[in-house]
Design a protein around this motif. Structure first.
Motif, PDB file in Angstrom:
ATOM      1  N   SER A  58       0.834  -1.214   0.000  1.00 67.05           N
ATOM      2  CA  SER A  58       0.000   0.000   0.000  1.00 67.05           C
ATOM      3  C   SER A  58       0.860   1.251   0.000  1.00 67.05           C
ATOM      4  CB  SER A  58      -0.923   0.022   1.225  1.00 67.05           C
ATOM      5  OG  SER A  58      -1.790  -1.075   1.193  1.00 67.05           O
ATOM      6  N   GLU A 100      -7.456   0.482   0.061  1.00 62.63           N
ATOM      7  CA  GLU A 100      -8.025  -0.585   0.884  1.00 62.63           C
ATOM      8  C   GLU A 100      -9.325  -0.044   1.474  1.00 62.63           C
ATOM      9  OE1 GLU A 100      -4.476  -2.851   3.128  1.00 62.63           O
ATOM     10  OE2 GLU A 100      -4.275  -0.700   3.108  1.00 62.63           O
ATOM     11  N   ASP A 176      -6.108  -1.825  -4.518  1.00 57.01           N
ATOM     12  CA  ASP A 176      -5.463  -2.317  -3.294  1.00 57.01           C
ATOM     13  C   ASP A 176      -6.371  -3.301  -2.555  1.00 57.01           C
ATOM     14  OD1 ASP A 176      -3.807  -2.660  -1.149  1.00 57.01           O
ATOM     15  OD2 ASP A 176      -3.535  -0.517  -0.729  1.00 57.01           O
ATOM     16  N   GLU A 177      -6.046  -4.581  -2.668  1.00 54.16           N
ATOM     17  CA  GLU A 177      -6.728  -5.639  -1.915  1.00 54.16           C
ATOM     18  C   GLU A 177      -8.254  -5.591  -2.035  1.00 54.16           C
ATOM     19  OE1 GLU A 177      -4.999  -7.728   0.810  1.00 54.16           O
ATOM     20  OE2 GLU A 177      -3.296  -6.469   1.337  1.00 54.16           O
TER      21      GLU A 177
HETATM   22 MG   LIG Z   1      -1.936  -2.685   2.367  1.00 52.01          MG
END
Ligand SMILES: [Mg+2]
Ligand SMILES: Nc1ncnc2c1ncn2[C@@H]1O[C@H](COP(=O)(O)OP(=O)(O)OP(=O)(O)O)[C@@H](O)[C@H]1O
Length: 255
Positions: A58, A100, A176-177
């Protein structure tokens, strides 16, 4: 890979990569989170950025999108040196970070969420057409246009997040994820949505803690270990031994 993406990557190979990260170092106070990272991504391609918790994934995304300062190194995007650019300018240049968490407005409807992200489009009919196109591409969103985003399932919320990105005509999406905390069926939905975006010619950096699905999706792969690039190459050459060696068995066999 789609025809659009193939043509796009062929066009830019001669002009250099879409994104080039050179010797990037990012610090939080005295702690170095990313150290001397070199990485590039060609237009129309997808890169899986993998690593265990706290490995710096991240942080790379935040540095690319101007959300944390760069301590050393340079970032070039579409041939421009964007190092030190403010986040809004990087976003306007077409580098979109999906952080995220979902990055949507839960109290607004699906339609309102899409209209809001499309509001940068000045021309009214063009703006409406862009929102319509996003909903055509993601039928579950069209069916729930008037529902509050908070009432969508986790997978549908990620779909909305991707659809919002689409309305900004992104050149590069850093996701991100997106699959974090989702049930397997919802993860399928997220990857189908990513494929759709890729089909529009968008370049994607896919950050994932679990390797298998990301490697299926992305042509290229980079592994981070404690802020350092430990391996990178074509995903098809990232054997399970390599992945397990760097990420551990659990990550290699995850979603
Ligand atoms: Mg992360
Ligand atoms: N705002 C912050 N202030 C100080 N340290 C931070 C901050 N954000 C992250 N870090 C630290 O930097 C390192 C990298 O964190 P980062 O969030 O980039 O990891 P990550 O690979 O995205 O992890 P995860 O898979 O858990 O999301 C970690 O050691 C983390 O504790």
């Amino acid at each position: 890979m789609s025809l659009v993406a193939t043509e796009a990557s062929a066009t830019t190979d001669s002009a250099g990569p879409l994104l080039a990260i050179q010797d990037l170092t990012v610090r939080y106070g005295l702690a170095t989170a990313v150290r001397n990272l070199d990485l590039s991504v060609n237009q129309g391609q997808a890169l899986a950025l993998l690593g265990v918790n706290g490995s710096g994934k991240s942080t790379v995304a935040r540095a690319l999108s101007g959300l944390v300062p760069v301590a050393a190194g340079r970032i070039h995007f579409q041939g421009h040196d964007i190092t030190g650019w403010p986040a809004h300018k990087i976003r306007r240049a077409g580098l979109i970070y999906l952080p995220e968490g979902r990055g949507i407005f839960p109290d607004l409807t699906v339609l309102e969420n899409l209209r809001l992200s499309a509001c940068v489009i000045k021309n009214r009919s063009e703006r409406a057409a862009t929102v319509d196109r996003a909903m055509e591409l993601f039928p579950p969103l069209k069916a729930r246009a008037k529902n509050h985003a908070a009432l969508l399932s986790g997978g549908e919320q990620q779909m909305l997040s991707l659809a919002r990105a689409l309305t900004t005509s992104p050149t590069l999406i850093v996701a991100d994820e997106l699959s974090l905390g989702l049930a397997p069926k919802m993860v399928d939905m997220v990857f189908e949505s990513l494929e759709l975006l890729k089909g529009t010619g968008a370049t994607i950096i896919l950050i994932e803690q679990y390797a298998a699905r990301a490697l299926e999706f992305a042509e290229n792969c980079a592994l981070l270990q404690r802020g350092v690039l430990s391996w990178h190459g074509e995903s098809r050459t990232a054997t399970s031994e390599i992945i397990a060696g760097y990420l551990g068995g659990a990550a290699a066999t995850g979603v």
